[in-house]
Design a protein around this motif. Sequence first.
Motif, PDB file in Angstrom:
ATOM      1  N   GLU A 240       0.620  -1.112  -0.475  1.00 16.74           N
ATOM      2  CA  GLU A 240       0.069  -0.100  -0.144  1.00 16.74           C
ATOM      3  C   GLU A 240       0.928   0.898  -0.220  1.00 16.74           C
ATOM      4  OE1 GLU A 240      -0.675  -2.722   1.640  1.00 16.74           O
ATOM      5  OE2 GLU A 240      -2.174  -3.495   1.418  1.00 16.74           O
ATOM      6  N   HIS A 241       0.146   2.027  -1.189  1.00 15.02           N
ATOM      7  CA  HIS A 241       1.345   3.510  -0.949  1.00 15.02           C
ATOM      8  C   HIS A 241       1.259   3.788   0.634  1.00 15.02           C
ATOM      9  CE1 HIS A 241       2.966   7.380  -2.619  1.00 15.02           C
ATOM     10  NE2 HIS A 241       1.801   8.218  -1.396  1.00 15.02           N
ATOM     11  N   ARG A 242       0.694   4.230   1.356  1.00 15.75           N
ATOM     12  CA  ARG A 242       0.719   4.819   3.080  1.00 15.75           C
ATOM     13  C   ARG A 242       1.250   3.817   3.587  1.00 15.75           C
ATOM     14  NH1 ARG A 242      -3.610   4.881   5.991  1.00 15.75           N
ATOM     15  NH2 ARG A 242      -2.709   5.529   7.729  1.00 15.75           N
ATOM     16  N   LEU A 243       1.997   2.634   3.323  1.00 14.16           N
ATOM     17  CA  LEU A 243       2.678   1.847   4.203  1.00 14.16           C
ATOM     18  C   LEU A 243       4.245   2.058   3.442  1.00 14.16           C
ATOM     19  CD1 LEU A 243       3.457  -0.289   6.153  1.00 14.16           C
ATOM     20  CD2 LEU A 243       2.673  -1.953   4.248  1.00 14.16           C
ATOM     21  N   LEU A 244       4.591   2.325   1.926  1.00 13.75           N
ATOM     22  CA  LEU A 244       5.625   2.088   1.425  1.00 13.75           C
ATOM     23  C   LEU A 244       6.165   3.958   1.912  1.00 13.75           C
ATOM     24  CD1 LEU A 244       7.243   1.401  -0.418  1.00 13.75           C
ATOM     25  CD2 LEU A 244       5.911   2.235  -2.198  1.00 13.75           C
ATOM     26  N   ALA A 245       5.710   4.253   2.259  1.00 15.38           N
ATOM     27  CA  ALA A 245       6.090   6.192   2.489  1.00 15.38           C
ATOM     28  C   ALA A 245       6.258   5.647   4.231  1.00 15.38           C
ATOM     29  CB  ALA A 245       4.239   7.129   2.496  1.00 15.38           C
ATOM     30  N   ALA A 246       5.913   4.864   4.921  1.00 11.41           N
ATOM     31  CA  ALA A 246       6.050   4.954   5.944  1.00 11.41           C
ATOM     32  C   ALA A 246       7.242   4.121   5.843  1.00 11.41           C
ATOM     33  CB  ALA A 246       4.984   4.332   7.132  1.00 11.41           C
ATOM     34  N   VAL A 247       7.550   3.526   5.579  1.00  8.73           N
ATOM     35  CA  VAL A 247       8.640   2.260   5.337  1.00  8.73           C
ATOM     36  C   VAL A 247       9.793   3.321   4.950  1.00  8.73           C
ATOM     37  CG1 VAL A 247      10.146   0.087   5.015  1.00  8.73           C
ATOM     38  CG2 VAL A 247       7.760   0.117   5.867  1.00  8.73           C
ATOM     39  N   ALA A 248       9.848   3.777   3.319  1.00 10.14           N
ATOM     40  CA  ALA A 248      10.737   4.555   2.971  1.00 10.14           C
ATOM     41  C   ALA A 248      11.567   5.611   3.004  1.00 10.14           C
ATOM     42  CB  ALA A 248      10.292   4.587   1.607  1.00 10.14           C
ATOM     43  N   GLY A 249      10.460   6.493   4.088  1.00 13.59           N
ATOM     44  CA  GLY A 249      11.255   7.084   5.190  1.00 13.59           C
ATOM     45  C   GLY A 249      11.647   8.888   4.172  1.00 13.59           C
ATOM     46  N   LEU A 250      10.846   9.239   2.811  1.00 13.49           N
ATOM     47  CA  LEU A 250      11.178  10.074   1.394  1.00 13.49           C
ATOM     48  C   LEU A 250      10.512  10.827   1.630  1.00 13.49           C
ATOM     49  CD1 LEU A 250      12.696   7.891  -1.683  1.00 13.49           C
ATOM     50  CD2 LEU A 250      14.048   8.556   0.287  1.00 13.49           C
ATOM     51  N   GLY A 251      11.058  11.863   0.873  1.00 11.72           N
ATOM     52  CA  GLY A 251       9.817  12.517   0.814  1.00 11.72           C
ATOM     53  C   GLY A 251       8.892  12.720  -0.037  1.00 11.72           C
ATOM     54  N   GLU A 252       7.287  13.307   0.006  1.00 13.56           N
ATOM     55  CA  GLU A 252       6.745  12.824  -1.006  1.00 13.56           C
ATOM     56  C   GLU A 252       6.842  12.491  -2.688  1.00 13.56           C
ATOM     57  OE1 GLU A 252       2.829  11.342  -2.094  1.00 13.56           O
ATOM     58  OE2 GLU A 252       3.989  11.353   0.370  1.00 13.56           O
ATOM     59  N   ASP A 253       7.676  13.776  -2.305  1.00 17.32           N
ATOM     60  CA  ASP A 253       8.101  14.562  -3.768  1.00 17.32           C
ATOM     61  C   ASP A 253       9.292  13.516  -4.403  1.00 17.32           C
ATOM     62  OD1 ASP A 253       5.975  16.425  -3.896  1.00 17.32           O
ATOM     63  OD2 ASP A 253       7.686  18.149  -3.801  1.00 17.32           O
ATOM     64  N   ASP A 254      10.071  13.520  -3.460  1.00 19.68           N
ATOM     65  CA  ASP A 254      10.970  12.012  -4.055  1.00 19.68           C
ATOM     66  C   ASP A 254      10.600  10.085  -4.073  1.00 19.68           C
ATOM     67  OD1 ASP A 254      12.210  13.979  -3.837  1.00 19.68           O
ATOM     68  OD2 ASP A 254      13.767  13.881  -2.062  1.00 19.68           O
ATOM     69  N   LEU A 255       9.312  10.104  -3.806  1.00 16.46           N
ATOM     70  CA  LEU A 255       8.400   8.581  -3.477  1.00 16.46           C
ATOM     71  C   LEU A 255       7.992   8.947  -4.579  1.00 16.46           C
ATOM     72  CD1 LEU A 255       8.230   5.969  -2.079  1.00 16.46           C
ATOM     73  CD2 LEU A 255       6.293   6.889  -1.062  1.00 16.46           C
ATOM     74  N   ILE A 256       7.475   9.712  -5.004  1.00 15.82           N
ATOM     75  CA  ILE A 256       6.527   9.647  -6.382  1.00 15.82           C
ATOM     76  C   ILE A 256       7.869   9.801  -7.600  1.00 15.82           C
ATOM     77  CG2 ILE A 256       5.067  11.159  -7.737  1.00 15.82           C
ATOM     78  CD1 ILE A 256       4.137  10.011  -5.324  1.00 15.82           C
TER      79      ILE A 256
END
Length: 970
Positions: A240-256
Amino acid sequence: MGGCVEIGGDGLPFAPFSTALRALRRRLPDELAGAARGQEEELARLLPELGDSGAPGGGGRPDEEDMARLFELTARLLERVAADRAVVLVLEDLHWADASTRHLIAYLFRTLRTGRLVVLATYRSDDIHRRHPLRPLLAELDRLRTVRRLQLGRFTRDEAGRQIAGILAREPDPLQIDEIFARSDGNAFFVEELAVAAHEGSRTGLTDSLRDLLLVRVEALPESAQRVARIVAEGGSTVEHRLLAAVAGLGEDDLIEALRAAVNAHILLPAPDGYRFRHSLVREAVGDDLLPGERSRLNRRYAEALDADPTLVPAADRVLRLASHWYHAHDPAKALPAVLDASVEARRRHAYSEQLRLLERAMELWDAAPDDVRAGLRPVDRAEVHPPPRPERHEDPSGGRDPATTPPRYLDLMAEAAVAGRLCGERERAMKITKRALRLLEGEPEAGADAAGRDPRRAAWFWTQRSLLVQAQGRGDGRRELGIAQELVRGLPPSEVHAEVLAMAANWSMLHSPGPGAVTAAERAVEYARMVGAEEIELNARLTLGGLMVDAGHIEAGLAEMFRVREVVVAQPRSAVVARSHVNLPSSLEGVGRSEDALGILREGIELTRRMGLPESEAWVWGNIADSLVSLGRWDEAVEAADRAGAPGRGPAPRGDAALQRAVVGLARGERTEAARFLAEARAAYGTHDPMPQHSLPLATLTVALAAAEGRVPDARAELARVLDAGLPPGTQRHAWRLLLAAAETEADARALPAAEQGRAEALERLAGAAKTLTTGAPVWAAHEKWVRAELHRAHGRDTPDHWSEAVTAFECLERPYELARVRHRLAGALLATGGDDERARATELLRLARGVADHLGARPLAEAVGLLVRRARLTLGREAGPAAGPGPAAGPAEALRLTGREREVLRLVADGRTNRQIAEELFISPKTASVHVSHILAKLGVSGRGEAAAVAHRLALFPAERLTSGSTE
């Protein structure tokens, strides 16, 4: 055939055309030389073997003109070669094509007009990103009417199975097909690589070459996208995107941005609310490439994120995913509780394979987990009737431990794992766990296990599991193990374990030594289970008791008891009982001739066993389906069902049942070699370790019938004598009548053979005596008794039409088209022996009906016997046997089928979906008479069931002016 070659950022110029023309020159040297004559120098730019290409532009023409002339010459060369032969030009891997190759392809597709030429070009769609240079060419070619694009989908499981079989040169194990198909996602290349790896011994891993191939595209991504890919690889099939964001620790723009790069490169795919790998094997390769510490760290971050915010994943998935992440994080204190919670959830979903895997992990973690963690675990989830541990010295000996508050011990995990393994078909793993548990209970401590000490009830429970597993593995009859369990509980206070031992003993007696003793054991098991409040055990014992009552001749009472049990287990699904209820009840129905009723319950059983994750029980259900379909004359469907029952990986008993049904159909169709092969397979599957009448009697019946078909009368007699010497166990008449019938037919057919005279009188005497010992309480048993009696009269040369009329009348009320056709054939022979005109007319009709069934079923021996009798009596069968057609209107379909007026009325109601009872009420006749009419109609139409009869009526428009209403079907 030629392929593009990737060199650097672009492909090698004209590589596929050079390779293809070189192959064409080797195959058709003279033809290619003739087509290129006079243009060798210029065409040598594509195929140097044609001559010296000279210096580019040496003739003074601009390079653009040189290129246009080369393209035109290439087109004319191909047209000339294909002028009088079909030529297929295959160009592979266009995703690596250079600009020159792409331009030449576009030119050819637009200008080729003559010749028998097909250009077949392939490319990998996964490699065509949004800015790929091939995209404009594809768009251009899509607009051409002469070009057709074919999207090749991924292989289905069946297609992958056929590919694996071709690679291995043998039929692969279905479990191996499932594994390779799941890992490859149906990609043909991945299927081949995995199949070869498995063949070479690397069953679970990836070959180095395949891993490198899978990772090369990932390693071409930007570093941030590679990092995200590694995180997704450890997150499960979809993250899931929210889970990935929580684990990756990247900024939203960098993650996208990182995700966009991975998606554009066809590494990741957007999924609902998240992302997944486009190919499971790429995910596997990325995961395998992680360093051990890196994998542990990623899983810990996933687990911590899920602990901190449970809403990051669907609630139904959280427990199982949390268990996986904590386990791979190598934190026993966190992993053990999570894994046990997940095992409970897996069991609730009937995912017994997953439950077994989780419990094995829990046992692995047990010793490493701190004592305080083990003490605070969830209460024991008692597997079936596995008893709680005995009380310690300081505890109340009368009550023991409270299962609602007591944390589990190591033996509790082993008990749950043993049951899970048995239910999911992992018999070997379950047996190993059971043996380890018994060693612990006998005072042999193991690493990772707490001390157990002697506990008779627990030991008895594990011995019952071992008994079941020994039988399921085909290593014995389980009686020794069950006897040990009985000795262990003897003299102990009442308990569920004692009730379970009694129920299993009763069931063992039903299968191995049916009779009054088995009935008494079943009644005692029911009473004992009721006394201790063990409802599931009581239901199991009632099923056993009901089946024994049916076999003893108390048919309606026994079936009623079994139906009551089925109603309970369907309303409140209980895996321990639901499978038996949908195996034993249909088996009893089939045994008394109610095949259609049995089939309906068996279809329900397939759905239930699949939903509850019981593959071994599903195999039993398929075997019973095959049995009922054989009786109903639906032999092709029976063969399919038998194949499902006997698929590789099934237990020995279902495989034996499947082979037995295939042998029955094969013999009835005159395929004696096949029948003998399947008979041998059945005998080998059943083995000699666990003899049961339900196996040994059908095997003997087929042995007698096959020997008779091959003219080995002494062998048939020897097999019958062997069985009769051992005695026919009480309650086995459903199988015994068929055995006596096969033997009686053998003697009747051999009556005129002088070589068979010796031993004939004794065989007939023993047959007659054995027939007197069998009960005839069910219509199908009574019908077989009349048939056996008629065959014995025929063996003595004293059979009359009356004898055979009784048999025909008996079978006309049953759902047995093949048996009915056979006794009709015999009745026709007896009628023709009397020589009267009326008898000849009746015999003609009987033989026509018998031939129709034989032709429909493919029963060649019966068809040949009918044909022989027809020729000897100089009869004419078929429609021409009716009154000669005279002037006047042509006969309608009903008249052509020779349906009587009453049969036409009955067929109309059958086509309307009416049951026999409803037909009887409509026509003021008895249900039995309605059933007889339906049997006649099925025979005249040459079909095997009511649905097919209705379809014929509609197809022939037998009732065009009559309005049919929807009724219930039987």
